[in-house]
Design a protein around this motif. Structure first.
Motif, mmCIF file in Angstrom:
data_model
loop_
_atom_site.group_PDB
_atom_site.id
_atom_site.type_symbol
_atom_site.label_atom_id
_atom_site.label_comp_id
_atom_site.label_asym_id
_atom_site.label_seq_id
_atom_site.Cartn_x
_atom_site.Cartn_y
_atom_site.Cartn_z
ATOM 1 N N ILE A 256 0.846 -1.202 0.000
ATOM 2 C CA ILE A 256 0.000 0.000 0.000
ATOM 3 C C ILE A 256 0.879 1.248 0.000
ATOM 4 O O ILE A 256 1.721 1.422 0.881
ATOM 5 C CB ILE A 256 -0.917 0.030 1.241
ATOM 6 N N ASP A 257 0.689 2.081 -1.010
ATOM 7 C CA ASP A 257 1.364 3.392 -1.055
ATOM 8 C C ASP A 257 0.364 4.406 -0.507
ATOM 9 O O ASP A 257 -0.655 4.703 -1.144
ATOM 10 C CB ASP A 257 1.748 3.720 -2.515
ATOM 11 N N LEU A 258 0.654 4.903 0.704
ATOM 12 C CA LEU A 258 -0.296 5.792 1.370
ATOM 13 C C LEU A 258 -0.185 7.232 0.902
ATOM 14 O O LEU A 258 -1.031 8.064 1.220
ATOM 15 C CB LEU A 258 -0.075 5.724 2.887
ATOM 16 N N LEU A 259 0.877 7.519 0.154
ATOM 17 C CA LEU A 259 1.050 8.871 -0.394
ATOM 18 C C LEU A 259 1.435 8.735 -1.865
ATOM 19 O O LEU A 259 2.574 9.024 -2.256
ATOM 20 C CB LEU A 259 2.145 9.615 0.403
ATOM 21 N N PRO A 260 0.483 8.278 -2.699
ATOM 22 C CA PRO A 260 0.836 7.913 -4.073
ATOM 23 C C PRO A 260 1.261 9.091 -4.943
ATOM 24 O O PRO A 260 1.873 8.899 -5.983
ATOM 25 C CB PRO A 260 -0.456 7.279 -4.615
ATOM 26 N N HIS A 261 0.919 10.308 -4.514
ATOM 27 C CA HIS A 261 1.255 11.447 -5.371
ATOM 28 C C HIS A 261 2.349 12.333 -4.779
ATOM 29 O O HIS A 261 2.510 13.487 -5.170
ATOM 30 C CB HIS A 261 -0.003 12.275 -5.663
ATOM 31 N N GLY A 262 3.099 11.795 -3.829
ATOM 32 C CA GLY A 262 4.138 12.625 -3.231
ATOM 33 C C GLY A 262 5.365 11.800 -2.907
ATOM 34 O O GLY A 262 5.361 10.579 -3.050
ATOM 35 N N ASP A 263 6.429 12.486 -2.482
ATOM 36 C CA ASP A 263 7.649 11.800 -2.056
ATOM 37 C C ASP A 263 7.896 12.229 -0.615
ATOM 38 O O ASP A 263 8.451 13.302 -0.360
ATOM 39 C CB ASP A 263 8.814 12.199 -2.980
ATOM 40 N N ILE A 264 7.466 11.378 0.327
ATOM 41 C CA ILE A 264 7.514 11.771 1.736
ATOM 42 C C ILE A 264 8.957 11.863 2.238
ATOM 43 O O ILE A 264 9.262 12.649 3.132
ATOM 44 C CB ILE A 264 6.641 10.847 2.621
#
Ligand SMILES: Cc1cc2nc3c(=O)[nH]c(=O)nc-3n(C[C@H](O)[C@H](O)[C@H](O)COP(=O)(O)OP(=O)(O)OC[C@H]3O[C@@H](n4cnc5c(N)ncnc54)[C@H](O)[C@@H]3O)c2cc1C
Length: 392
Positions: A256-264
């Motif tokens: 699961i990618d919980l931040l699919p539109h960012g690079d944490i």
């Protein structure tokens, strides 16, 4: 005395695929009888799309379907397109709209699609018998279907009995049993477009997350499914999770990618020297309640300037590729569809007719072609029903 009658075509299943096929056969001048054991026709259409029926998807193309043979659905989809069902919907003056990503819904009610199918069948002279229980199917020079309303004979027999989910709406394994009776191979059925369940220990944590919904991307079976996910008391639901269930095999973890539109990681590194606590920063990007539970499970939340690069990398990996192992799915009680079914190797992709048994056809969900969420399954019901309707 048991009444006997003869038709050109008998269709078992008064659902989406069965009724569209019946109307097409009738239009060609064939005498058609539709049999269904339920008291009501098209029950699944009536509850589909939350009562508004997501009746097609403008992007209906083979890459939105799962099948052991991904090429099988091409021919039928090419010959009955979203434009074709939209034309039929327009002919019946049904108002529709695109909700998102090509998903077409009725403005008013799924009842309008049910009425459309009913009217098309009446105009094509189709006879329908509901609450009709079938006890036997035999074949010599033609098919003989024995029911509690009589014995019906036909040259062509179309099986349109759908999948296994929602037995309260009439679902049964009848179609798969007919396939087996005639020596036709079946791909083992599984529930799909269904919420995941998580095992005991994880479930305790998930209970605390219940009700939280966020945008994510789930990867399994080589597919990445983006969209909203919803934590439930027992596991994971929401459109992206349901979609992922179509590609998931038991024993496989979900990433699961919980931040699919960012690079944490970039965000964390940019605040590297801050005294801010990790969970406070994460709460700028994810729901606070989620961050509290997730940090409790996955890491120790410290001020960022006291957290090592390695720890920050682990946090980033945990958020972009959180691996969870479902213990299963909620099963046929809540699955929107059944994956698997009659093996497409056994059927002509042009007519849906059996290669082994002349005159026998399988259409709709009973066939091993399963669509993604968003109107693809009803579109397959129309397209495969139309294909058989040109020949049966
Ligand atoms: C809650 C829910 C919501 C859905 N929403 C959507 C949506 O919005 N968009 C979408 O594309 N798909 C949706 N689907 C999936 C879609 O409804 C099905 O894929 C589609 O209806 C399959 O069509 P079918 O003709 O193959 O089978 P069905 O429509 O299921 O029809 C099968 C028929 O066969 C009959 N039958 C079964 N066994 C027997 C027997 N032994 N004897 C006689 N008759 C029998 C049944 O009573 C039924 O009438 C939804 C499904 C569910 C459960």
């Amino acid at each position: 005395m048991i009444p006997e009658s003869k038709k050109d075509v008998i269709i078992v299943g008064a659902g989406a695929s069965g009724l569209l096929c019946a109307a097409e056969c009738g239009r060609r001048g064939r005498s058609v009888l539709v049999l269904d054991h339920a008291a009501r026709a098209v029950s699944k259409v009536l509850i589909s799309g939350g009562g508004r029926c997501n009746f097609t998807n403008l992007n209906a193309a083979p890459d939105h379907y799962r099948s052991r043979n991904p090429h099988f659905c091409k021919s039928a989809l090419a010959r009955f397109t979203p434009r074709d069902i939209l034309s039929l919907v327009e002919k019946h003056h049904i108002a529709y709209y695109e909700k998102e990503a090509g998903q077409m819904f009725c403005v008013k009610s799924a009842r309008e699609i049910a009425a459309l199918l009913g009217q098309e069948c009446v105009q094509a002279g189709v006879e329908t018998r509901l609450s009709c229980s079938i006890s036997n199917i035999a074949r010599d020079d033609r098919f003989a279907v024995t029911t509690d309303q009589g014995v019906f004979r036909s040259d062509a027999l179309v099986i349109a009995t759908g999948g296994l989910s929602y037995t309260k709406l009439g679902a049964s394994g009848f179609g798969l049993d007919v396939a087996k009776q005639f020596g036709i191979k079946v791909v083992p059925p599984t529930p799909a477009l269904v919420p995941f369940l998580f095992p005991g220990r994880a479930q305790t944590a998930f209970k605390e997350l219940a009700g939280i919904s966020l945008d994510a991307a789930l990867t399994c079976g080589g597919k990445r499914c983006e969209g909203s996910i919803l934590f439930t008391h027992r596991g994971l639901s929401g459109p992206a999770a349901l979609q992922a269930s179509l590609y998931w095999t038991p024993g496989e973890p979900l990433l699961i990618d919980l931040l699919p539109h960012g690079d944490i990681l970039a965000v964390l590194m940019a605040r590297r020297r801050s005294r801010m606590e990790l969970r406070t920063l994460l709460a700028e990007h994810l729901p606070r309640r989620f961050v509290d539970v997730w940090c409790g499970m996955m890491t120790v939340s410290k001020p960022l300037d006291q957290t090592s690069d390695k720890e920050l990398k682990e946090v980033s990996e945990g958020l972009h590729a959180w691996s969870v192992l479902p213990k299963g799915t909620e099963g046929y009680d809540t699955a929107e569809v059944t994956a698997g079914g009659v093996d497409t190797d056994e059927l002509s992709s042009k007519t849906m007719g059996s290669k082994k048994v002349p005159g026998l056809y399988f259409i709709g969900e009973v066939v091993d072609v399963t669509g993604e969420l968003g109107g693809y399954n009803l579109h397959w019901a129309w397209a495969s029903g139309f294909a058989a309707g040109q020949t049966a």
